[in-house]
Design an enzyme around this catalytic site. Structure first.
Site, mmCIF file in Angstrom:
data_model
loop_
_atom_site.group_PDB
_atom_site.id
_atom_site.type_symbol
_atom_site.label_atom_id
_atom_site.label_comp_id
_atom_site.label_asym_id
_atom_site.label_seq_id
_atom_site.Cartn_x
_atom_site.Cartn_y
_atom_site.Cartn_z
ATOM 1 N N ILE A 253 0.900 -1.155 0.000
ATOM 2 C CA ILE A 253 0.000 0.000 0.000
ATOM 3 C C ILE A 253 0.940 1.207 0.000
ATOM 4 O O ILE A 253 1.392 1.664 1.040
ATOM 5 C CB ILE A 253 -0.915 0.024 1.238
ATOM 6 C CG1 ILE A 253 -1.640 -1.309 1.411
ATOM 7 C CG2 ILE A 253 -1.917 1.173 1.140
ATOM 8 C CD1 ILE A 253 -2.577 -1.666 0.275
ATOM 9 N N PRO A 254 1.284 1.728 -1.194
ATOM 10 C CA PRO A 254 2.473 2.582 -1.349
ATOM 11 C C PRO A 254 2.275 4.038 -0.936
ATOM 12 O O PRO A 254 2.281 4.948 -1.766
ATOM 13 C CB PRO A 254 2.776 2.461 -2.849
ATOM 14 C CG PRO A 254 1.426 2.257 -3.466
ATOM 15 C CD PRO A 254 0.644 1.435 -2.479
ATOM 16 N N CYS A 255 2.152 4.275 0.365
ATOM 17 C CA CYS A 255 1.982 5.647 0.828
ATOM 18 C C CYS A 255 3.241 6.485 0.589
ATOM 19 O O CYS A 255 3.189 7.714 0.683
ATOM 20 C CB CYS A 255 1.566 5.678 2.289
ATOM 21 S SG CYS A 255 2.636 4.771 3.418
ATOM 22 N N HIS A 256 4.371 5.830 0.263
ATOM 23 C CA HIS A 256 5.581 6.597 -0.041
ATOM 24 C C HIS A 256 5.454 7.356 -1.356
ATOM 25 O O HIS A 256 6.262 8.241 -1.632
ATOM 26 C CB HIS A 256 6.806 5.677 -0.084
ATOM 27 C CG HIS A 256 6.735 4.621 -1.141
ATOM 28 N ND1 HIS A 256 6.059 3.433 -0.975
ATOM 29 C CD2 HIS A 256 7.270 4.577 -2.393
ATOM 30 C CE1 HIS A 256 6.178 2.699 -2.075
ATOM 31 N NE2 HIS A 256 6.916 3.362 -2.943
#
Length: 292
Positions: A253-256
């Site tokens: 879940i690529p919150c970066h």
């Protein structure tokens, strides 16, 4: 495992090299200058950097100095759209890995995991050590651990306590070997067959934010405002930020890939340097694939 541990130990060195090149970009540092900064020979740095990032330090510097790269990292979405039209992100599904999401039931959320068995384990990755937890329904936990080149008992204990706090009444069993494959797949450069299932626990709004993040492609960045617009809540930037802070599944879940409205990289719960390293590696691979 030895190879992964070696890559994990190399994380700090490569991250420092990325940071040095990024900060000194206007001065166009040489390979020798970058190598001296991180304490390696230029030959060793060239090999380590190329293996880890996918391109040479010189190519990475060239990438940073182009208008396309500046636009990519600063979130000028009209340029990103043009880049997509040029094929920089590739056709089809926007995520490298096929990720199938399953929401925890209201009963599971209320019970805080009562009667649930969570198998968890630790493993090294190119971006540092992680702790992963899995249930019969999928991966429920994947977070970076604040450890250096090795994982000590205190690091492991702190990370396990965080997992237990998220699922207070679940029974935890540690088995590093059982989680090794899931950790490797989470950090693979491309998908490996069947979807990797994740179990998400959150509000309906948080689930919408996390599911929208899965459709942000590697090498792409979005602002809080654009992410809010993608879930049809254009004025909910603050709520989007809160949802990102509650994300318990790193990388998948690529919150970066979410940056500030003004184009700054912004904060990251697992460290700004790690966020920059993740973005740099993804973007560099995107450019490499587009321009072999």
């Amino acid at each position: 495992m030895n190879e992964l541990a070696a890559r994990c130990r190399a994380y700090d060195t490569v991250a420092r090299a990325i940071r040095f090149v990024r900060e000194r970009r206007p001065c166009q540092p040489t390979l020798q200058e970058v190598a001296a900064h991180v304490g390696l020979s230029h030959f060793h740095l060239q090999r380590l950097f190329s293996v880890w990032v996918g391109i040479s330090p010189k190519r990475f510097l060239q990438y940073l100095t182009t208008e396309h790269a500046r636009s990519l990292l600063r979130g000028e979405y009209d340029v990103l759209a043009a880049a997509h039209a040029a094929g920089l992100s590739g056709p089809g599904r926007l995520h490298d890995l096929m990720v199938a999401c399953d929401a925890a039931t209201p009963g599971e959320v209320r019970s805080l995991g009562a009667g649930l068995l969570i198998t968890y384990g630790f493993g090294p990755t190119p971006f540092g050590w992680v702790i992963a937890g899995t249930t019969p329904r999928g991966l429920c936990h994947l977070q970076f651990v604040n450890a250096s080149d090795h994982l000590d008992a205190d690091d492991a204990s702190d990370a396990a306590r965080q997992l237990q706090a998220d699922w207070q009444h679940a029974r935890l069993v540690r088995d590093d070997a059982a989680l090794a494959t899931s950790i490797a797949r989470a950090f693979a450069r491309s998908g490996q067959g069947q979807a990797l299932h994740v179990l998400l626990k959150g509000t309906n709004f948080q689930l919408k934010v996390w599911q929208a993040l899965i459709n942000v492609a590697p090498g792409e960045v979005v602002s809080y405002g654009e992410l809010a617009a993608r879930i049809d809540h254009p004025r909910a930037q603050r709520a989007v930020g809160s949802a990102l802070a509650r994300n318990r599944i790193a990388v998948l879940i690529p919150c970066h890939r979410v940056i500030r409205e003004n184009g700054e990289i912004g904060s990251y719960r697992w460290g700004g340097d790690r966020k920059q390293a993740l973005l740099a590696a993804e973007a560099a691979r995107t450019v490499t694939h587009a321009c072999p």
